[in-house]
Design a protein around this motif. Sequence first.
Motif, PDB file in Angstrom:
ATOM      1  N   UNK A 129       2.157  29.944  17.432  1.00 47.76           N
ATOM      2  CA  UNK A 129       2.187  31.325  17.898  1.00 47.76           C
ATOM      3  C   UNK A 129       0.765  31.723  18.265  1.00 47.76           C
ATOM      4  N   UNK A 130       0.601  32.380  19.378  1.00 41.23           N
ATOM      5  CA  UNK A 130      -0.722  32.905  19.720  1.00 41.23           C
ATOM      6  C   UNK A 130      -0.831  34.295  19.097  1.00 41.23           C
ATOM      7  N   UNK A 131      -1.120  34.297  17.780  1.00 39.30           N
ATOM      8  CA  UNK A 131      -1.197  35.545  17.029  1.00 39.30           C
ATOM      9  C   UNK A 131      -2.526  35.705  16.304  1.00 39.30           C
ATOM     10  N   UNK A 132      -3.461  34.786  16.551  1.00 42.46           N
ATOM     11  CA  UNK A 132      -4.777  34.878  15.937  1.00 42.46           C
ATOM     12  C   UNK A 132      -4.927  34.106  14.646  1.00 42.46           C
ATOM     13  N   UNK A 133      -3.827  33.670  14.026  1.00 41.25           N
ATOM     14  CA  UNK A 133      -3.911  32.901  12.780  1.00 41.25           C
ATOM     15  C   UNK A 133      -3.959  31.414  13.123  1.00 41.25           C
ATOM     16  N   UNK A 134      -4.840  30.661  12.435  1.00 39.06           N
ATOM     17  CA  UNK A 134      -5.003  29.264  12.803  1.00 39.06           C
ATOM     18  C   UNK A 134      -5.059  28.370  11.576  1.00 39.06           C
ATOM     19  N   UNK A 135      -4.782  27.105  11.815  1.00 38.41           N
ATOM     20  CA  UNK A 135      -4.855  26.075  10.796  1.00 38.41           C
ATOM     21  C   UNK A 135      -6.312  25.684  10.626  1.00 38.41           C
ATOM     22  N   UNK A 136      -6.858  25.858   9.421  1.00 37.67           N
ATOM     23  CA  UNK A 136      -8.281  25.631   9.204  1.00 37.67           C
ATOM     24  C   UNK A 136      -8.730  24.214   9.444  1.00 37.67           C
ATOM     25  N   UNK A 137      -7.853  23.253   9.233  1.00 38.87           N
ATOM     26  CA  UNK A 137      -8.252  21.861   9.436  1.00 38.87           C
ATOM     27  C   UNK A 137      -8.021  21.400  10.866  1.00 38.87           C
ATOM     28  N   UNK A 138      -6.925  21.790  11.454  1.00 35.90           N
ATOM     29  CA  UNK A 138      -6.609  21.324  12.810  1.00 35.90           C
ATOM     30  C   UNK A 138      -7.421  22.042  13.872  1.00 35.90           C
ATOM     31  N   UNK A 139      -7.881  23.265  13.573  1.00 36.93           N
ATOM     32  CA  UNK A 139      -8.605  24.034  14.581  1.00 36.93           C
ATOM     33  C   UNK A 139      -7.672  24.473  15.695  1.00 36.93           C
ATOM     34  N   UNK A 140      -8.187  24.558  16.893  1.00 33.30           N
ATOM     35  CA  UNK A 140      -7.365  24.967  18.026  1.00 33.30           C
ATOM     36  C   UNK A 140      -7.345  26.479  18.183  1.00 33.30           C
ATOM     37  N   UNK A 141      -7.148  26.919  19.419  1.00 35.54           N
ATOM     38  CA  UNK A 141      -7.159  28.347  19.712  1.00 35.54           C
ATOM     39  C   UNK A 141      -5.777  28.949  19.551  1.00 35.54           C
TER      40      UNK A 141
END
Length: 588
Positions: free
Chosen positions: A170-182
């Motif tokens: 989801x492009x909601x601003x929350x991200x996986x700390x290890x995988x990174x990515x926008x």
Amino acid sequence: MANKQKFFYVATFDDEEPFSFWRSSIEIDPKLQVADLEEALAAKYAAKSHDTFAEVYKLNRLNRLTPRTADKEFSNIETLLQNATSPTADVLIGETFREKQTLVVLVRRHAFHAPVPLVEDRGDSEVKDVVSQLRQDFSKYVKGVMEGKTPSVAARSTNYNEIQGSDIPLLDGRFNGRAGGQTVAPPIEIYHPVFGAFSERCKDPKLEVPNDVLCHTASLLRSVSKISVQEAPRDSETRGILAKILGVSFEHSINAAPALFQIKGELGNGGSDPSVQASFYYARFYCNIERAEIRERSCCPAFLIGLAGPWLVIMGAVLTSRVITQRLSPYEWLGCSRVLDDDQVLQVARRLYALRLSIADLKEYYQNLPSPDVEHDHIHPRFCPCIKSFSLDGENVQFVYVQPLERDPSSVTFKAIRSDTQSSIVIKFARRYGEAAHKWMADKRLAPRLLTCESLGEKYDNLLLVVMEFVEGQTLYDAYDSTEPLPEYVRYGVRKALDVLAQGDFVFGDLRRPNVMLENETENEHEDEELEVPLEKRIRFIDFDWAGREGSDLRYPFHLASVVRRVSGALEHDPITRVHQDKMFENL
């Protein structure tokens, strides 16, 4: 200063499989934390064209690890994660004195996306490839959503984290700390005016809320003030009151839904945030094959309403190349916790009535949804903002989007065609823009001609619409090997352009290779002339978001990308100075 010790490890980049490991070391403070080590390693392997992250792993069984052993045992990320874990600081301290390493460093490199295609020289076939790739990627995304976990399962924190690190976040601003990515996206207001209209209505002091909405809102506040120990009673009672306030039905057919709801007895019930579960529900709802026709006609705008106990959140959602969800209001407390507080009812009722009117707008929108006329070599309108015209010399100029100029869902820069002249232009949306600096350089033929820089108003979150001529050429990033220094004659041309900029007391805060181009040489006016255009006359600066007069409270943004921090020495929200510009020139 603490004495440093040498830390040995084997390392690999994550973007090439099978992995290829090498042995290396780094000197560190033996009292370091894991995060400090990972930051130092990221800096060691940083590339100017990438955001770089480093992860340290401790092997579960092997006592000694060589590059050859690592190549054999860990060919990809899956096998590595099956046999290694993140170490503690104590483990790292013990490893600093050992040469027989049992630690692995995984270097993650994510390309830093800058508005490069503004300067790329692309033929028709390559444009078609971009359009075709977008279509294929979208089909793959829709399939991935439908084959994924159900909304209630996906919204649990562990699964949510996994999905945000996958190809279907989801492009909601929350991200996986290890995988990174926008997981950020452009402001949702540019995709449909209803979201900006909702915000305007919420702020409108002249908005008259009907008495029945006020009374139903008071009932809602009393209802959610009761502590719920079971989902069902809360769900049924609250839905009934909300249906009366918002004038909606909670039953959805195969048709579009202008609003989707997620209601929980209390915050935390079911192990998930209702706003996250509502987002996954929206993704499944509009990726369903039954709504394929709606996807072909629009970006599927909808409001998402999450309610958990006495907490209410209102969001907007659209489906472009990915699902974008953004909070249009913070979580709002609805509990009746104060006496003599009629203002609470009035404030909540105003927001809900603004939502009711906006949902009605979307209902009308979906009832009159035409089929878009999409040219085969242009991207589908779902991928584009809804703004399709700009003002020029008092006239309204229409345009058609051709393709995004950044291969990223967060793209705010597009190539377009003017409907009146059929000439190519660049459309850019910005929060701020160095209009005066751009015009200064354009007058000296050191930037594309700026056609307009106009505010879109509150309905579009007060964004700026920037329109400039499209210039054929290449960026310095595309024209030269990024691992090698620029030729001296190129640096000389850029230096001369910076001198011209300084004559107007301007500074250029983002002097990196993707933001400087070489315009293609034009054909000579006479065929018998074989004159080569001097390179310094082909230099064009193209991104003026962070350009302006030094000392005019011109600042870098918050959340400044590490690729900019490294080459400029700037920190987030620092005043932009000529020192930053010159340091970036040194690192160009």
